[in-house]
Design a protein around this motif. Structure first.
Motif, short mmCIF file in Angstrom:
data_model
loop_
_atom_site.label_atom_id
_atom_site.label_comp_id
_atom_site.label_asym_id
_atom_site.label_seq_id
_atom_site.Cartn_x
_atom_site.Cartn_y
_atom_site.Cartn_z
N SER A 145 0.73 -0.98 -0.02
CA SER A 145 0.27 -0.10 -0.20
C SER A 145 0.85 1.42 0.41
N SER A 146 0.01 2.56 -0.15
CA SER A 146 0.75 3.44 0.03
C SER A 146 0.88 4.06 1.72
N CYS A 147 1.74 4.68 1.91
CA CYS A 147 1.77 5.46 3.23
C CYS A 147 1.61 6.81 3.19
N ARG A 148 0.80 7.13 4.75
CA ARG A 148 0.27 8.90 5.00
C ARG A 148 2.72 9.54 4.85
N ASP A 149 2.84 8.39 6.00
CA ASP A 149 4.52 8.88 6.35
C ASP A 149 5.05 7.81 7.32
N THR B 171 4.81 -6.36 5.67
CA THR B 171 3.74 -6.79 5.92
C THR B 171 2.71 -6.45 6.76
N ARG B 172 3.03 -5.16 7.64
CA ARG B 172 2.00 -4.98 8.44
C ARG B 172 1.28 -3.82 7.95
N CYS B 173 1.47 -3.60 6.84
CA CYS B 173 1.07 -2.30 6.16
C CYS B 173 -0.44 -2.35 5.96
N LEU B 174 -1.70 -3.44 6.22
CA LEU B 174 -2.03 -3.47 6.63
C LEU B 174 -3.34 -4.10 7.71
N GLU B 175 -2.82 -3.12 8.59
CA GLU B 175 -2.62 -2.77 9.90
C GLU B 175 -2.88 -1.47 10.21
N GLY C 183 -4.14 -12.47 11.16
CA GLY C 183 -6.03 -12.43 11.55
C GLY C 183 -6.03 -11.01 10.76
N GLN C 184 -6.28 -10.12 11.61
CA GLN C 184 -5.91 -9.17 10.81
C GLN C 184 -5.93 -8.94 9.56
N SER C 185 -4.77 -8.77 9.45
CA SER C 185 -3.85 -8.54 8.27
C SER C 185 -5.19 -9.41 7.09
N ARG C 186 -5.10 -10.55 7.56
CA ARG C 186 -6.06 -11.54 7.37
C ARG C 186 -7.51 -10.95 6.18
N VAL C 187 -8.20 -10.49 7.56
CA VAL C 187 -9.58 -9.50 7.24
C VAL C 187 -9.60 -8.26 6.40
N ASN C 188 -8.42 -7.47 6.76
CA ASN C 188 -8.52 -5.84 6.24
C ASN C 188 -8.22 -6.35 4.89
#
Length: 632
Positions: A524-528, A546-550, A588-593
């Motif tokens: 993903s892209s990042c705000r900062d 690896t944690r961008c989607l959280e 789990g949270q990454s999978r949901v997101n």
């Protein structure tokens, strides 16, 4: 003036302390006990064959007690340790009369190790007594070693400097009363308090209506109460003038319980009369319950209070608490609950007002304290008739007047042990709930270490653990699990509008960098990237991608769809390698997101993204650690 032999008066208050004393042969220490009175603790070395050894240890104990101001209970522990060791020496050491810390023969180091070896067998399994007995003896021997003019022979230096040789043992901490049990106790204590106050008030009113029984007669209860209230006649003299059972009028027989034996009628009548004017040990139990519930303090802190420890104000009372075991003195204010303008004659629940309870206790105990010449007036003062004379003393653990006896009299029951200290634990649990598990606030009247040792178990521990976990989870959710912001093509096109950029917390420069791919982090892209909730301020995000989607900083643009599909495939592979519990905890949270982000795209967009991955040979830029993760 009080009559000789009529009571125990003039005992020191809890604020006084006598120095250690020594008589010829007998070693004695006078120190305050749990009731605030001065109690002597003595040891006679001549009671042991190893008299020299006993005297050496006793001398060290007396000096330690004087220097440290030991409580009477602690002094008894030291005396018990000396007695136990000296009895062991008498029974096992050859020629015990020659035993001395200054002599190498007989070998006292061997005697100590043997004593420690057999000591646990004399107590129940897991008892803490063997360890603290051995610990007290080691302290005394250690003090003697530090004194240059008192030699200690043998290898006792190594034992003093090394391991004690015994496990500390364990104790079963008390749990709190259930809320229903505590509610019943408080309600019963309040009802009992009202009944006791009414009884004492009627007794003094009846005494005021009486006259000297020598003139008005010894068969009138009012005259007998007058004699007791005015201290004109002793209990023994009143007993001598009372008629025998066969001649006792109905006015006096009616005051006695049913089935009383004639031989004990006079004693029973005198005890009844005393209870009409003064509080007994059993009468003090409900007041102790109420004050412990109101203040949250330990039983001994409440029962040691005197009129000098309280300061009344217009809105409440200020109380100075003393805990002799911890040598601590604390001050705490208690406000008076607001009352409705219309008084309630029969309130539905007890009025827990520390100021009111203390005032009433002082009013009922003041005549008793003046009679005994006790100043300042203790809150918990009792009158009893153990023989033919009136005895006045502080509240004590007497048979027939304990907390257990009070519960039995009023047909009260509770789950678990019948121990008033559980009220203190109940207060700690309530405080743990109110302060949401913050130990620094719960342990406000003692050290955090004491709280961990005596209170951090049972319900209190569960409350603290639950609040700590909840707080940690909430902190993580607040910082990281806001999740990425998924933008459609229309939303991405609207980023050039100033209102949209400001609403998303972006500047126009941020928007240009975002659309140009300069903030692309792989998935993903990042705000900062320098303001990651997973790293320190100014540090490049250590967990991307690896944690961008959280992460709350992430922006998922339409152009990120191929990376999302690759990341979803990576999670599918991880799910095959990891156990369900491990995968759910880590991913789990990454999978949901990621699933929700993909669902936001149309089937045509997803097909086109798959084709783009194949044609361009796209791969997911993951760190090496992401490829070697396994369920360890």
């Amino acid at each position: 003036m009080p009559r000789r032999g009529e009571h125990k008066g003039d005992f020191p208050t809890s604020s006084s302390r006598l120095p250690a004393q020594r008589r010829v042969g007998v070693r004695e220490v006078v120190a305050p006990d749990g009731n605030g009175e001065m109690a002597p603790v003595a040891l006679d070395p001549t009671a042991f064959e190893c008299e020299t050894l006993a005297a050496e240890l006793a001398d060290e104990w007396v000096e330690l007690a004087a220097a440290a101001g030991l409580h009477a209970g602690t002094n008894r522990q030291y005396r018990r340790a000396i007695r136990a060791f000296c009895e062991h020496v008498d029974a096992t050491v050859p020629r015990p009369r020659r035993a001395s810390l200054a002599h190498a023969e007989p070998d006292l180091h061997h005697a100590v190790t043997e004593w420690i070896r057999v000591l646990p067998a004399e107590h129940k399994a897991g008892s803490r007594t063997p360890a603290w007995l051995a610990g007290k003896l080691r302290i005394l021997i250690g003090r003697r070693i530090e004194h240059h003019e008192r030699p200690v022979a043998g290898h006792l230096h190594g034992w003093v400097d090394g391991s004690l040789g015994l496990r500390r043992g364990q104790s079963q901490e008390l749990d709190e009363f259930t809320r229903s049990d505590k509610k019943r106790l408080v309600q019963r204590a309040w009802v009992d308090h009202l009944a006791i106050e009414a009884r004492i008030r009627r007794g003094w009113e009846l005494a005021a209506s009486g006259t000297d029984p020598a003139k008005g007669g010894w068969s009138e209860p009012a005259n007998l109460l007058w004699a007791l209230a005015s201290d004109a006649w002793t209990c023994g003299e009143i007993s001598q003038h009372l008629p025998v059972w066969s001649d006792m009028p109905d006015s006096l027989r009616g005051l006695l319980p049913q089935g009383i034996a004639p031989v004990g009628a006079k004693r029973a009548l005198l005890r009844f009369l005393v209870r009409q004017l003064f509080l007994s040990n059993l009468d003090l139990q409900p007041y102790r319950v109420l004050l412990m519930v109101i203040t949250g303090r330990a039983p001994e802190e409440v029962t040691l209070l005197t009129e000098d420890d309280v300061e009344f104000g217009p809105d409440g009372v200020l109380i100075d608490f003393s805990k002799w075991r911890a040598h601590s003195h604390t001050r705490q204010a208690f406000s008076t609950p607001r009352m409705d303008t219309t008084p309630i004659l029969h309130p539905s629940k007890p009025r827990l007002d520390a100021s009111e309870i203390i005032r009433r206790l002082l009013d009922m105990n003041r005549p008793l304290a003046e009679r005994a010449g006790i100043s300042p007036v203790p809150l918990f003062l009792r009158a009893s008739l153990p023989a033919s004379s009136l005895s006045i003393s502080r509240m004590d653990r007497v048979v027939g007047g304990t907390f257990r006896d009070w519960m039995k009299v009023h047909d009260l029951s509770a789950d678990g042990a019948v121990d008033i200290r559980r009220l203190r634990k109940s207060g700690k649990v309530e405080k743990a709930i109110a302060f949401k598990g913050r130990v620094s606030d719960i342990a406000d009247d003692h050290s955090v270490e004491t709280f961990h040792s005596h209170y951090a178990h049972g319900t209190t521990l569960r409350v603290i653990a639950g609040n700590v976990i909840t707080a940690a989870q909430q902190s993580w959710f607040t910082q990281a699990l806001d999740g990425p912001l998924v933008l459609t093509e229309e939303a991405e096109a609207s980023l050039h509008e100033p209102g949209t950029a400001v609403a998303l917390g972006l500047s126009l420069d941020d928007v240009e960098q975002l659309r140009a791919g300069q903030l692309d982090m792989g998935v993903s892209s990042c705000r900062d990237p320098l303001d990651s909730p997973y790293g320190r301020p100014g540090q490049l995000c250590p967990v991307a991608p690896t944690r961008c989607l959280e992460c709350r900083n992430a922006f998922v643009l339409p152009s990120n769809l191929p990376q999302l599909l690759l990341f979803s495939a990576h999670l599918d592979q991880l799910q095959l390698r990891l156990s369900p519990q491990h995968f759910h905890a880590l991913w789990g949270q990454s999978r949901v997101n990621v699933t929700e982000a993909i669902k936001a795209r149309t089937d045509a967009e997803i097909t086109l993204a798959h084709q783009q991955i194949t044609d361009q040979g796209l791969t997911l830029p993951l760190p090496l650690a992401a490829h070697v993760e396994f369920d360890a």
